[in-house]
Design an enzyme around this catalytic site. Structure first.
Site, PDB file in Angstrom:
ATOM      1  N   GLN A   1      35.075  15.423  44.818  1.00 54.78           N
ATOM      2  CA  GLN A   1      34.104  14.477  44.238  1.00 54.78           C
ATOM      3  C   GLN A   1      34.207  13.112  44.917  1.00 54.78           C
ATOM      4  OE1 GLN A   1      32.070  15.842  42.264  1.00 54.78           O
ATOM      5  NE2 GLN A   1      30.842  14.075  41.703  1.00 54.78           N
TER       6      GLN A   1
ATOM      7  N   GLU B   1      50.899  35.575  40.724  1.00 53.43           N
ATOM      8  CA  GLU B   1      52.202  35.455  40.054  1.00 53.43           C
ATOM      9  C   GLU B   1      52.009  35.357  38.536  1.00 53.43           C
ATOM     10  OE1 GLU B   1      55.352  33.416  41.957  1.00 53.43           O
ATOM     11  OE2 GLU B   1      54.492  33.693  43.956  1.00 53.43           O
TER      12      GLU B   1
ATOM     13  N   HIS C   1      35.199  12.498  47.855  1.00 48.54           N
ATOM     14  CA  HIS C   1      34.697  12.611  49.232  1.00 48.54           C
ATOM     15  C   HIS C   1      33.182  12.842  49.277  1.00 48.54           C
ATOM     16  CE1 HIS C   1      38.950  12.987  50.309  1.00 48.54           C
ATOM     17  NE2 HIS C   1      38.608  12.880  51.582  1.00 48.54           N
TER      18      HIS C   1
ATOM     19  N   ILE D   1      49.030  42.727  48.153  1.00 49.12           N
ATOM     20  CA  ILE D   1      50.417  42.349  48.428  1.00 49.12           C
ATOM     21  C   ILE D   1      50.492  41.304  49.543  1.00 49.12           C
ATOM     22  CG2 ILE D   1      52.726  43.222  49.035  1.00 49.12           C
ATOM     23  CD1 ILE D   1      51.430  44.177  46.261  1.00 49.12           C
TER      24      ILE D   1
HETATM   25  C1  LIG Z   1      45.745  36.421  47.200  1.00 45.70           C
HETATM   26  C2  LIG Z   1      46.565  37.248  46.253  1.00 45.70           C
HETATM   27  C3  LIG Z   1      47.896  37.471  46.519  1.00 45.70           C
HETATM   28  C4  LIG Z   1      48.661  38.280  45.678  1.00 45.70           C
HETATM   29  N1  LIG Z   1      49.965  38.565  46.013  1.00 45.70           N
HETATM   30  C5  LIG Z   1      50.643  39.495  45.278  1.00 45.70           C
HETATM   31  C6  LIG Z   1      51.935  39.936  45.695  1.00 45.70           C
HETATM   32  O1  LIG Z   1      52.484  39.473  46.707  1.00 45.70           O
HETATM   33  N2  LIG Z   1      52.551  40.902  44.977  1.00 45.70           N
HETATM   34  C7  LIG Z   1      51.985  41.447  43.837  1.00 45.70           C
HETATM   35  O2  LIG Z   1      52.593  42.321  43.231  1.00 45.70           O
HETATM   36  N3  LIG Z   1      50.764  41.036  43.409  1.00 45.70           N
HETATM   37  C8  LIG Z   1      50.079  40.090  44.106  1.00 45.70           C
HETATM   38  N4  LIG Z   1      48.836  39.682  43.709  1.00 45.70           N
HETATM   39  C9  LIG Z   1      48.266  40.247  42.479  1.00 45.70           C
HETATM   40  C10 LIG Z   1      48.201  39.217  41.343  1.00 45.70           C
HETATM   41  O3  LIG Z   1      49.465  38.954  40.837  1.00 45.70           O
HETATM   42  C11 LIG Z   1      47.216  39.785  40.285  1.00 45.70           C
HETATM   43  O4  LIG Z   1      45.915  39.666  40.846  1.00 45.70           O
HETATM   44  C12 LIG Z   1      47.299  39.049  38.962  1.00 45.70           C
HETATM   45  O5  LIG Z   1      48.523  39.312  38.323  1.00 45.70           O
HETATM   46  C13 LIG Z   1      46.152  39.418  38.027  1.00 45.70           C
HETATM   47  O6  LIG Z   1      45.966  40.787  37.935  1.00 45.70           O
HETATM   48  P1  LIG Z   1      44.493  41.398  38.139  1.00 45.70           P
HETATM   49  O7  LIG Z   1      43.942  40.836  39.399  1.00 45.70           O
HETATM   50  O8  LIG Z   1      44.601  42.852  38.035  1.00 45.70           O
HETATM   51  O9  LIG Z   1      43.640  40.811  36.964  1.00 45.70           O
HETATM   52  P2  LIG Z   1      43.476  41.460  35.493  1.00 45.70           P
HETATM   53  O10 LIG Z   1      44.805  41.763  34.935  1.00 45.70           O
HETATM   54  O11 LIG Z   1      42.468  42.533  35.568  1.00 45.70           O
HETATM   55  O12 LIG Z   1      42.880  40.223  34.688  1.00 45.70           O
HETATM   56  C14 LIG Z   1      41.499  39.885  34.698  1.00 45.70           C
HETATM   57  C15 LIG Z   1      41.298  38.740  33.714  1.00 45.70           C
HETATM   58  O13 LIG Z   1      41.655  39.156  32.391  1.00 45.70           O
HETATM   59  C16 LIG Z   1      42.627  38.293  31.853  1.00 45.70           C
HETATM   60  N5  LIG Z   1      43.527  39.037  30.972  1.00 45.70           N
HETATM   61  C17 LIG Z   1      44.138  40.222  31.206  1.00 45.70           C
HETATM   62  N6  LIG Z   1      44.903  40.566  30.181  1.00 45.70           N
HETATM   63  C18 LIG Z   1      44.794  39.579  29.265  1.00 45.70           C
HETATM   64  C19 LIG Z   1      45.362  39.331  27.980  1.00 45.70           C
HETATM   65  N7  LIG Z   1      46.220  40.192  27.412  1.00 45.70           N
HETATM   66  N8  LIG Z   1      45.023  38.201  27.327  1.00 45.70           N
HETATM   67  C20 LIG Z   1      44.163  37.319  27.890  1.00 45.70           C
HETATM   68  N9  LIG Z   1      43.600  37.488  29.105  1.00 45.70           N
HETATM   69  C21 LIG Z   1      43.927  38.595  29.783  1.00 45.70           C
HETATM   70  C22 LIG Z   1      43.355  37.728  33.060  1.00 45.70           C
HETATM   71  O14 LIG Z   1      44.029  36.514  32.758  1.00 45.70           O
HETATM   72  C23 LIG Z   1      42.196  37.528  34.026  1.00 45.70           C
HETATM   73  O15 LIG Z   1      41.514  36.349  33.705  1.00 45.70           O
HETATM   74  C24 LIG Z   1      48.063  38.841  44.507  1.00 45.70           C
HETATM   75  C25 LIG Z   1      46.717  38.599  44.230  1.00 45.70           C
HETATM   76  C26 LIG Z   1      45.971  37.837  45.092  1.00 45.70           C
HETATM   77  C27 LIG Z   1      44.498  37.640  44.775  1.00 45.70           C
END
Ligand SMILES: Cc1cc2nc3c(=O)[nH]c(=O)nc-3n(C[C@H](O)[C@H](O)[C@H](O)COP(=O)(O)OP(=O)(O)OC[C@H]3O[C@@H](n4cnc5c(N)ncnc54)[C@H](O)[C@@H]3O)c2cc1C
Length: 382
Positions: A337, A364, A339, A157
């Protein structure tokens, strides 16, 4: 596409650009090294009204519309992305639920302090088991008399460790799930039962903190429901949709900065007896960077304009986020690249932008999920 800004907005754009160039940029390296945003920059941001850009004037903000907000965020995107993340998570996903969906009582209670930057906001949807599939969230809230009791863990978060107020999504009816069983709540940091985890160690976005937010029998007054009980998943989609346009605008701003840094370096760096800018290979990279950035800006502003016209914007917001974040990553790669070895050195800002660009394809909603949203929208209407 032509965006016409009024006189006040042009002044504001110039003021933010000045602030970014003259006051934030000199501290960018320090933020990177110390992982802390200097307090005087936070105070100056408050003075400029940056924490209230999306909050209506009647609640103490400056109430910019979506195009104006994208204009400001583009300027902010030209500097340290961690600094910008603090402000944009607050003004975007952190505030939108309250501004667009909450009761007058909640708006009057929280928005003035948020607009002043005295209360920092965060948005808590993601969980360890519910990332791309947010419908799978397990954080629950159970009604007991005139309050709710929440249990569960949110993770990653943004602003988590420093926020004063959180927009949190929880299951209120397991049977209904995302179709009427998820509710959004406005939760104060001091409500009993809320704790925050330790700061995550990240690839980039230094100075911007993420963490877990944990609810253990957290007590929430009934009045702190945002919008209608059970309609939280729709609220999350709305909040994220608008947030994605802001993310795209920031990415466009970062691209603009990277193009300038790269052009300057290419004119100064001499190899084979002439500036590397004289080589067509370098010029082509600059041309592609600039062309893609303009296309990303047009898509972003088109989506922002649709928000201002009150039109449905889910598809366009996803397109803007998808395209602008991909362009940001391609532009950052080319900037490194151009740089050469210097682009890999931490003392050059392009190295930082390159790392900070990466997250824009993930948070997001990942870019794969944006493609799903866009495709679903096409298939629905065709
Ligand atoms: C620095 C940072 C800040 C963040 N800030 C917030 C925040 O303020 N509030 C909040 O609520 N969340 C936040 N997040 C969470 C962020 O929104 C999630 O990390 C993101 O939505 C992806 O979810 P996951 O990491 O669980 O990846 P996963 O859902 O596990 O996905 C892993 C991979 O599988 C792919 N994938 C999953 N399902 C499918 C599908 N159906 N078809 C094709 N590909 C798929 C994804 O695209 C990705 O490549 C943050 C994350 C980070 C790293």
């Amino acid at each position: 596409m032509t965006i016409t800004l009024n006189k006040e907005m042009l002044q504001m754009k110039n003021m933010i650009r000045n602030f970014v160039e003259k006051e934030v940029e000199p501290y960018a390296q320090q933020i990177e090294e110390e992982d802390v945003i200097p307090q005087h920059l936070v105070e100056k941001s408050k003075e400029l009204g940056l924490f209230g850009i999306s909050i209506p004037e009647q609640y103490g903000g400056i109430g910019l519309n979506a195009v104006e907000k994208a204009t400001v965020l583009e300027q902010l995107g030209r500097t340290h992305n961690g600094f910008v993340s603090l402000i944009s998570a607050h003004t975007g996903i952190g505030s939108t639920g309250l501004v667009k969906l909450a009761s007058e009582h909640l708006k009057n209670k929280y928005l003035p302090e948020m607009a002043a930057g005295n209360k920092i906001a965060a948005f808590a949807l993601s969980e360890p088991g519910a990332g791309s599939d947010a419908t799978n969230l397990t954080t629950s809230a159970v009604k007991k008399g005139d309050y709710w009791v929440m249990n569960g863990t949110k993770h990653f978060i943004t602003n988590g460790p420093i926020a004063d107020v959180y927009t949190v999504f929880a299951l209120t009816d397991k049977e209904k799930g995302a179709k009427g069983g998820i509710t959004a709540f406005l939760i104060e940091r001091d409500f009993p039962g809320l704790t925050v985890g330790k700061k995550d160690k990240k690839m980039g976005l230094r100075g911007s903190y993420t963490s877990q937010v944990i609810f253990e029998d957290c007590i929430i007054p009934e009045e702190n429901v945002i919008g209608e009980v059970g309609m939280g998943y729709m609220s999350a989609l709305k909040i994220l949709g608008e947030g994605r346009v802001g993310l795209a605008a920031r990415a466009v701003g970062s691209c603009g900065k990277l193009i300038e840094l790269s052009a300057k370096y290419a004119k100064e760096r001499i190899q084979f007896g002439k500036p590397i800018a004289d080589n067509q290979a370098i010029q082509w990279m600059l041309a592609d960077m600039a062309t893609e950035t303009e296309a990303a800006r047009a898509l972003t502003m088109m989506a922002a304009q649709k928000i201002d016209e009150g039109k449905k914007v889910i598809k366009e917001a996803s397109m803007a986020k998808l395209f602008a974040s991909d362009v940001f990553n391609r532009v950052a790669d080319k900037a490194v690249q151009i740089h050469g070895g210097m682009g890999y050195m931490a003392e050059y800002p392009v190295e930082r932008f390159y790392r900070d660009a990466r997250i824009t394809k993930i948070y997001e909603g990942t870019n794969e999920i944006q493609r799903l949203i866009i495709a679903r929208n096409i298939l629905e209407v065709c």
